[in-house]
Design an enzyme around this catalytic site. Sequence first.
Site, mmCIF file in Angstrom:
data_model
loop_
_atom_site.group_PDB
_atom_site.id
_atom_site.type_symbol
_atom_site.label_atom_id
_atom_site.label_comp_id
_atom_site.label_asym_id
_atom_site.label_seq_id
_atom_site.Cartn_x
_atom_site.Cartn_y
_atom_site.Cartn_z
ATOM 1 N N ARG A 82 -6.834 4.604 6.025
ATOM 2 C CA ARG A 82 -6.212 5.413 4.971
ATOM 3 C C ARG A 82 -4.864 5.970 5.419
ATOM 4 N NH1 ARG A 82 -7.803 10.845 2.652
ATOM 5 N NH2 ARG A 82 -7.212 10.763 0.451
ATOM 6 N N HIS A 86 -1.419 5.725 3.221
ATOM 7 C CA HIS A 86 -0.666 6.901 2.800
ATOM 8 C C HIS A 86 0.721 6.940 3.435
ATOM 9 C CE1 HIS A 86 -3.770 9.608 0.719
ATOM 10 N NE2 HIS A 86 -4.293 8.398 0.796
ATOM 11 N N ASN A 114 -3.038 14.602 0.533
ATOM 12 C CA ASN A 114 -3.225 14.567 1.990
ATOM 13 C C ASN A 114 -3.902 15.812 2.560
ATOM 14 O OD1 ASN A 114 -1.871 12.117 1.933
ATOM 15 N ND2 ASN A 114 0.097 13.001 2.525
ATOM 16 N N HIS A 213 -12.063 1.069 -0.222
ATOM 17 C CA HIS A 213 -13.055 2.110 -0.465
ATOM 18 C C HIS A 213 -14.481 1.603 -0.255
ATOM 19 C CE1 HIS A 213 -10.159 4.716 -3.095
ATOM 20 N NE2 HIS A 213 -9.900 4.787 -1.793
#
Length: 335
Positions: A82, A86, A114, A213
């Site tokens: 992740r 990001h 975040n 996911h």
Amino acid sequence: MQMVAVIIVLILTLEASTTTLAARNTLAENKTCYGDGTGGSTGISLSFDMYLMTCPQAENIVRSGVEQAVSSDPRMAASLLRLHFHDCFVNGCDGSVLLDDNANFVGEKTAGPNLNSLRGFEVIDSIKSELEQACPQTVSCADILAIAARDSVVLSGGPAWQVETGRTDSRGASLTKANNNLPAPTSNVPTLIQKFQNLGLSTQDMVVLSGAHTIGKARCSSFNSRLSSTGDLEFIQSLQQLCSGSNGTLAHLDLSTPATFDNQYYINLLSGDGLLPSDQVLAGGPSEVLNLVQAYATDQSLFFEDFATSVIRMGRLQPTTGTVGEVRKNCRVVN
């Protein structure tokens, strides 16, 4: 005798020239120009063997650090993956997500998507510290994120791919773009498609990268709307019970195989068991989206192949150029 010596020298010179040309051709084949997020190119090249001569042990050091972290905390695999996502979604893959706030600087860690959500920074710190001892100021923090993401997927049972390296680290960050660029867990399909297209990524990239996911967890606060939704009644009731105590309770994104990187995520969507609203909406999306969900639910090999392709494509987003960026000594602060 002198004539023989001259002939030998000429032959050796020719062989050396041929070898050099072959090496250059191989290097050129291994290089890929960064995209600028609009289908163009910034002219900066990534290479599969960027650290072959300058830090040959780089990937082994990263892999070892990831293995230790995931061994003690299996959830860390999803967290490191992740971090790479990001990072790339805000000004490209430049390590900006790792920068700490200070009195004169506001980074991206306090952005809505975040804050109290991203984790794994200490793992990157540890890996960077070892790399600095082995190869001072050589391997960028942005490249560490890209390699760690790949290793996290592999350790979780997912596909392997060659990681392109050569990124530099930013000297800045954007809180605004972190708030605006990253898809929210409540996003609908048109919003998801637009967020990816804004970066030059396709609808297919969106669907396949959402498959990340298949590992990880999410807080109840990120899927509140699912608690009153229709669908698999048993699944919804289990979520209601789980979240009855606190919005901060964590739930597995994939209840069936929570720590395994596989195609169960897509099978869950077709059964109505997607955790995040932004996940479950894919099963009710337009035919282009639904067809991909069905294809990946049926064929794990196809999902693995497309996932690797899309991660590499995402990893080429808007680089920091060599003249503007740097290789940080500490991933949390600029040099």
